[in-house]
Write a protein that holds these residues in place. Structure first.
Motif, short mmCIF file in Angstrom:
data_model
loop_
_atom_site.label_atom_id
_atom_site.label_comp_id
_atom_site.label_asym_id
_atom_site.label_seq_id
_atom_site.Cartn_x
_atom_site.Cartn_y
_atom_site.Cartn_z
N PHE A 94 -10.27 -6.43 14.35
CA PHE A 94 -10.07 -7.63 15.18
C PHE A 94 -11.14 -8.67 14.86
N ILE A 112 -4.44 -17.24 17.72
CA ILE A 112 -5.68 -16.55 18.06
C ILE A 112 -5.66 -16.19 19.54
N ALA A 143 -4.88 -4.94 17.41
CA ALA A 143 -4.45 -4.65 18.78
C ALA A 143 -3.42 -3.53 18.79
N ALA A 152 -3.30 -13.28 20.20
CA ALA A 152 -3.86 -12.02 19.70
C ALA A 152 -4.97 -11.54 20.62
N THR A 153 -5.79 -12.49 21.13
CA THR A 153 -6.86 -12.13 22.06
C THR A 153 -6.27 -11.54 23.33
N LEU A 212 -3.43 -10.04 23.60
CA LEU A 212 -2.86 -8.73 23.30
C LEU A 212 -3.95 -7.66 23.22
N TYR A 213 -5.07 -7.99 22.53
CA TYR A 213 -6.15 -7.01 22.40
C TYR A 213 -6.73 -6.71 23.78
#
Lengths: 477, 101
Positions: free
Chosen positions: B16, A173, B43, A176-177, A179-180
């Motif tokens: 997301f 998680i 993403a 991914a956070t 990366l976003y």
């Protein structure tokens, strides 16, 4: 537009290629060691020796390079500072290999543990030198994927399986956070490289991206409220792996947190980041120390103490602002040696990787004078008692906090580190002032653990008494 | 107000959030892995769309790296899952509660 204009070919200079040599050696050496690990006869020994040789070769090439430069179009920034930090990580990884060599039979760890340490180290070195958000993500993943497997390596233990799963899910998680967040920063600024991002105009999108990226990194360093995995993972994994994680993963993650935060502090985004980091630092220092007071198990106590140290380090990151932040780097080096040494001592004093209560150490001061003295020194170092390196680290971090005007945070930090002395001393009291309990057999001192303890003791005392050289070295950079 | 360029970003944000919700709420580990994939791919979508809006290729090239990483992550996740099943006889996270957090 032709394809050569779209993908301009950037030729490597000789120096630029040489800067990548340590990473290449680590990658190739790790793979070689991994391929030879399943050999039936002596596979374990061979893979460990290759891993050691890889570390040595890569460390030598690191020592040979000095001048600061950009590599691969500004993706990597290498120089004397990154070389020094990478060397410290190499030493930590070598220590982890030493400690693993005593432990692997007992814990039924597979021979693949040594190449995994090398891969994790490769990711960390890339992470420290990278100033490109996407490559930081890749480096974080290289490091984390190796660490997830190392944590789960005690395959027959329930606690290890559970800790590995928790760490994997929560870590993914966080990645991914991150990366976003970097996607949002890219969308707003058009750049992935931190120096250009720092110069780009402030927008809501950029701020949102930075918030996500910082949140992902706060997880990796184990700051409250993202600290839930720390005690479980420390408890579930075998002692050498725990020591490696506590020293090296935190080291690499903090270096990248400091780099990213420094880029964010350059403009108005910095206000939001500063606010987030201040809240995280206050919560981490308060909750980490408070929870450590109530722990019974040694590994869980050290886990919460590591959370508390995360809080002090975040104060250093805030104080550094948009600058390089020498105090944070120094604190990380000092803390890495103290914590790895403490886990090396535990390996001798409290055998087995299952968590034991503090009382299991009763009376060990008489039966194991050398290791007990070492553990006492490392705990004093973590508590920040003068004459140890830990004191110098705390002094520099809190000093930079006062200079930059964050007095309330520093007051909270000093108060909580006074409270922390209580739980560190509980262990020391148990070592020296309680009678030996039956039922907790202590093994003999192993060669690997003895070497690690001795070197960490020497480092902690030397930097505690004569820190002037290393401080001036880092402040010049 | 909302132009065509915003639509992929809204979809990415939606995916997301859905991925995050799955990971936080569900108990089946396979579903958790799917949620993580969803977050990474959200993403990716965002990167590709921004890359097009900015008129650059950087973002699109980076997506290839991310896809590779996501595959490696799934492989490690599944092997950890097999290990969890061997120890607990179930892949639900609520069975594995021996550590106290």
């Amino acid at each position: 537009m032709s394809i050569t204009e779209l993908f301009p070919y950037i030729p490597f200079t000789d120096d630029g290629l040489f800067a990548l040599v340590p990473l290449i050696i680590l990658g190739c050496g790790g793979t070689l060691s991994l391929m030879l690990a399943p050999l039936e006869k002596k596979g374990e020994l061979i893979s460990r020796l290759i891993a050691m040789a890889t570390l040595l070769a890569s460390a030598i090439t690191l020592c040979l390079q000095s001048e600061a430069q950009q590599v691969v179009g500004g993706v990597l920034l290498v120089g004397a500072k990154t070389s020094y930090l990478m060397l410290a990580l190499h030493v930590v990884a070598a220590f982890a290999l030493f400690l693993l060599s005593g432990e692997d039979k007992k814990e039924s760890l597979l021979a693949e543990s040594s190449p995994l340490v090398i891969y994790a180290l490769c990711g960390m070195c890339l992470l420290i030198s990278s100033h490109h958000l996407l490559f930081q993500f890749i480096a974080i993943e290289i490091m984390s994927l190796a660490i997830y497997v190392l944590v789960t390596m005690r395959r027959t233990h329930k606690s290890s399986a559970e800790a590995g799963m928790k760490y994997f899910i929560l870590g993914s998680i966080a990645s991914a956070t991150f990366l976003y967040g970097s996607a949002l920063i890219y969308g707003s600024t058009g750049f992935f490289t931190l120096p250009e991002i720092a110069l780009a105009p402030t927008t809501v999108l950029k701020t949102a991206g930075f918030v996500l990226v910082i949140a992902g990194l706060l997880f990796k360093v184990g700051a409250v409220p993202f600290h839930g995995w720390v005690p479980d993972v420390y408890e579930g994994s075998s002692l050498p792996v725990t020591g490696f994680m506590a020293a090296a993963v935190k080291f690499a993650a903090f270096t990248v947190l400091a780099n990213v935060a420094a880029a964010g502090f350059a403009d108005e985004t910095g206000l939001v980041i500063k606010w987030i980091l201040t809240v995280a630092a206050a919560l981490t220092m308060a909750w980490g120390n408070f929870a450590a007071l109530t722990q019974r198990g040694l590994k869980r106590l050290l886990a919460y103490s590591s959370v508390a140290h995360t809080g002090y380090l975040i104060v250093g990151v805030i104080a550094a602002g948009a600058t390089a932040g020498a105090p944070v780097a120094l604190y990380l080096i000092f803390y890495a040696f103290a914590t790895l040494g403490a886990f090396a001592c535990l390996q001798t004093l409290a055998p087995g990787s299952d968590d034991v209560p503090i009382e299991a150490l009763a009376g060990r001061g008489l039966t194991h004078p050398f290791t007990s003295a070492g553990l006492t020194l490392f705990l004093f170092g973590m508590a920040g008692i003068p004459m140890t390196a830990g004191f110098i680290g705390k002094y520099l971090v809190f000093g930079s906090g006062v200079t930059s005007g964050h007095v309330p945070l520093v007051v909270l930090g000093v108060l909580t580190s006074v409270a922390a002395v209580y739980y560190y001393l509980r262990i020391v009291v148990s070592l020296y002032m309680k009678p030996v309990e039956s039922g907790h057999p202590a093994p003999a001192l192993k060669f690997g653990a003895a070497v690690v303890t001795l070197i960490c003791m020497a480092t902690t005392i030397y930097y505690g008494l004569a820190p002037a050289n290393i401080i001036s070295f880092f402040e010049k950079l | 107000m909302i132009s065509e360029a915003h639509l992929p970003q809204i979809l990415a944000l939606f995916l997301f959030v859905v991925g995050m919700t799955i990971v936080l709420l569900r108990r089946n580990t396979i579903v958790l892995l799917m949620g993580i994939e969803l977050m990474l791919n959200a993403a990716n979508l965002s990167l590709v769309a921004f890359s097009r809006a900015n008129g650059q290729l950087d973002g699109q090239v980076m997506v290839f790296f991310v896809i590779t990483i996501a595959a490696a992550e799934s492989a490690v996740g599944l092997s950890i899952l097999v290990n969890l099943y061997r120890n607990f006889g179930s892949i639900n996270t609520d069975r594995a509660k021996s550590l106290q957090g």
